[in-house]
Design a protein around this motif. Structure first.
Motif, short mmCIF file in Angstrom:
data_model
loop_
_atom_site.label_atom_id
_atom_site.label_comp_id
_atom_site.label_asym_id
_atom_site.label_seq_id
_atom_site.Cartn_x
_atom_site.Cartn_y
_atom_site.Cartn_z
N ALA A 213 0.99 -0.91 0.27
CA ALA A 213 -0.17 0.04 0.36
C ALA A 213 0.88 1.28 0.23
N MET A 214 2.05 1.67 0.74
CA MET A 214 3.29 2.28 0.96
C MET A 214 3.64 2.76 0.13
N GLY A 215 4.02 1.51 -0.94
CA GLY A 215 4.94 1.52 -2.06
C GLY A 215 4.67 2.35 -3.08
N SER A 216 3.27 1.68 -3.24
CA SER A 216 2.28 1.74 -4.08
C SER A 216 2.15 3.67 -4.33
N PHE A 217 1.67 3.82 -2.73
CA PHE A 217 1.10 5.15 -2.11
C PHE A 217 2.15 5.79 -2.66
N LEU A 218 3.50 5.82 -2.72
CA LEU A 218 4.50 6.51 -2.73
C LEU A 218 5.22 7.18 -4.26
N LEU A 219 4.74 5.74 -4.84
CA LEU A 219 5.20 5.71 -6.19
C LEU A 219 3.93 7.00 -6.45
N THR A 220 3.15 6.82 -6.41
CA THR A 220 1.75 7.67 -7.04
C THR A 220 2.27 9.23 -6.67
N LEU A 221 2.90 8.78 -5.75
CA LEU A 221 2.78 10.85 -5.11
C LEU A 221 3.95 11.10 -5.73
N VAL A 222 5.36 10.34 -5.80
CA VAL A 222 6.23 10.68 -6.48
C VAL A 222 5.43 11.32 -8.14
N SER A 223 5.11 10.41 -8.68
CA SER A 223 4.44 10.98 -10.24
C SER A 223 3.91 12.16 -10.71
N TYR A 224 2.84 12.27 -9.29
CA TYR A 224 2.71 13.39 -9.30
C TYR A 224 2.81 14.59 -9.38
N ILE A 225 3.70 14.88 -8.37
CA ILE A 225 4.81 16.12 -7.85
C ILE A 225 5.92 15.91 -9.56
N HIS A 226 6.46 14.71 -9.95
CA HIS A 226 7.12 15.60 -11.25
C HIS A 226 6.01 15.58 -11.82
N ILE A 227 4.43 15.27 -12.46
CA ILE A 227 3.76 15.86 -13.57
C ILE A 227 3.31 17.17 -12.86
N ILE A 228 2.94 17.50 -11.88
CA ILE A 228 2.92 18.59 -11.52
C ILE A 228 4.06 19.97 -11.61
N GLY A 229 4.94 19.34 -11.55
CA GLY A 229 6.70 20.50 -11.99
C GLY A 229 6.53 20.47 -13.04
N ALA A 230 4.98 19.65 -13.86
CA ALA A 230 5.85 19.82 -15.39
C ALA A 230 4.45 20.43 -16.14
N VAL A 231 3.81 20.81 -15.23
CA VAL A 231 2.57 21.54 -15.78
C VAL A 231 3.20 23.32 -15.25
N LEU A 232 3.96 23.13 -13.87
CA LEU A 232 3.92 24.57 -13.99
C LEU A 232 4.74 25.55 -15.15
N GLN A 233 5.80 24.40 -16.15
CA GLN A 233 6.68 24.65 -16.13
C GLN A 233 5.95 25.05 -17.63
N LYS A 234 5.55 24.37 -18.71
CA LYS A 234 5.68 24.29 -19.67
C LYS A 234 4.48 24.93 -20.15
N GLY A 235 3.30 25.09 -19.17
CA GLY A 235 2.67 25.79 -19.67
C GLY A 235 1.08 24.99 -20.12
N ALA A 236 0.12 25.89 -20.84
CA ALA A 236 -1.44 25.71 -21.38
C ALA A 236 -1.26 23.92 -22.32
N GLY A 237 -0.13 23.73 -22.52
CA GLY A 237 -0.34 22.40 -23.96
C GLY A 237 -0.29 21.54 -22.21
N THR A 238 0.39 22.24 -21.68
CA THR A 238 0.69 20.73 -20.68
C THR A 238 -0.55 20.72 -19.77
N GLN A 239 -1.40 21.82 -19.71
CA GLN A 239 -2.56 21.82 -18.69
C GLN A 239 -3.35 20.72 -19.16
N ARG A 240 -3.85 21.02 -20.23
CA ARG A 240 -4.71 20.14 -20.75
C ARG A 240 -4.03 18.99 -20.71
#
Length: 316
Positions: A213-240
């Protein structure tokens, strides 16, 4: 056989457990039975619709929907472990389950639950590759990789639950053979154990469950941390592109949120009713909501449903 006579049986290796579910009042049982029947019907039909659409519609033959189809199949299996038994007990004056049946229910409940945890992490990893590495996405998330990730989710859930069910079956039980819950769930069954090695066995059981459970949750959390960082950096196209993650985030929040509260908060710290409500949320309600969440928040799934309806009308 009455609960008292069951309780006076062989306490070291009981042949039967008594499930102390919801109220035994007739009107309450009728209402609960109707509610659970409706939930199970919506769960099976909704998830079966998603599986069928992913299988038949060529526009949904992508890694994201490949994982979604397996998630829907898992949800059908996951809810089928508990709901039919709860429905069968609705009008039964003696809500009993055999020792072998209890261990079997624990195995499949942990197997499908653990597999779903890993599969949700795989879906988060898929979204990470699609948003953060779009040019390399077709190569990194190939059909072979999709099958590997699904196989890992099933194998990890099966292996972990097999060990937990085996260790639980070997524990001696004493005192009352009543389980103060709607179905056989590991924390409630372990409370009845009287083995001198019970703390060690319980620690091993929780480590196995926590690793999945915790391993899966941490992998999910790390993935979304990178996703949110990419969305904030790359702008509108990534936000869609990030819009495709909202359904997955909602499902992850429901599944991991209710499950973590139920397993991390000490059982003595919550009332019987609260424990039952939490169990219903992550074991029964979440599998019902998953296809609704994905169909309402996903334009491609909605379009596939409309096409299937139009095709059905034309054929009629």
């Amino acid at each position: 056989m009455s609960p008292k006579s069951l309780q006076r049986g062989n306490l070291s290796s009981p042949t039967m457990f008594v499930l102390l579910g919801f109220s035994s009042a007739y009107r309450a049982q009728v209402t609960l039975c109707l509610c659970f029947s409706l939930i199970y019907l919506v769960t099976v039909l909704g998830n079966l619709l998603i599986v069928t659409l992913v299988w038949l519609d060529a526009h949904l033959h992508s890694p994201m929907y490949f994982f979604l189809g397996h998630l829907s199949f898992l949800d059908i299996c996951y809810s089928s472990v508990t709901l039919p038994k709860i429905l069968g007990d609705s009008f039964s004056p003696q809500k009993t389950i055999s020792f072998a049946g209890c261990i079997t229910q624990i195995y499949f409940f942990l197997c499908f639950g653990g597999s779903e945890c890993v599969l949700l992490a795989a879906m988060a990893y898929d979204r990470y590759l699609a948003i953060c590495h779009p040019l390399h996405y077709p190569v990194l998330m190939s059909k072979k990789m999709c099958h590997y990730l699904v196989a890992i989710s099933w194998l990890s859930g099966s292996f972990s639950s097999l060990i937990q069910a085996f260790l639980t079956a070997r524990l001696p039980f004493c005192g009352s053979n009543m389980i103060n819950h709607l179905f056989c769930e590991l924390p409630f069954l372990l409370k009845a154990s009287c083995s001198p090695n019970a703390p060690l066995n319980k620690a091993a059981l929780y480590v196995l469950a926590g690793t999945i459970a915790m391993g899966s949750f941490l992998l999910t959390l790390v993935s979304y941390i990178h996703i949110i960082g990419a969305v904030l950096q790359k702008g509108a196209g990534t936000q869609r592109a990030f819009a495709t993650c909202t359904s997955h985030l909602t499902v992850v929040s429901l599944f991991f949120g209710a499950g973590s509260i139920a397993y991390l908060v000490p059982q003595s710290g919550g009332s019987k009713e609260m424990n039952e409500v939490l169990a219903l949320l992550y074991a029964i309600v979440t599998p019902m909501l998953n296809p609704i969440i994905y169909s309402l928040r996903n334009s491609e799934v909605k379009e596939a449903i409309r096409k299937a309806l139009r095709k059905g009308v034309l054929q009629m």
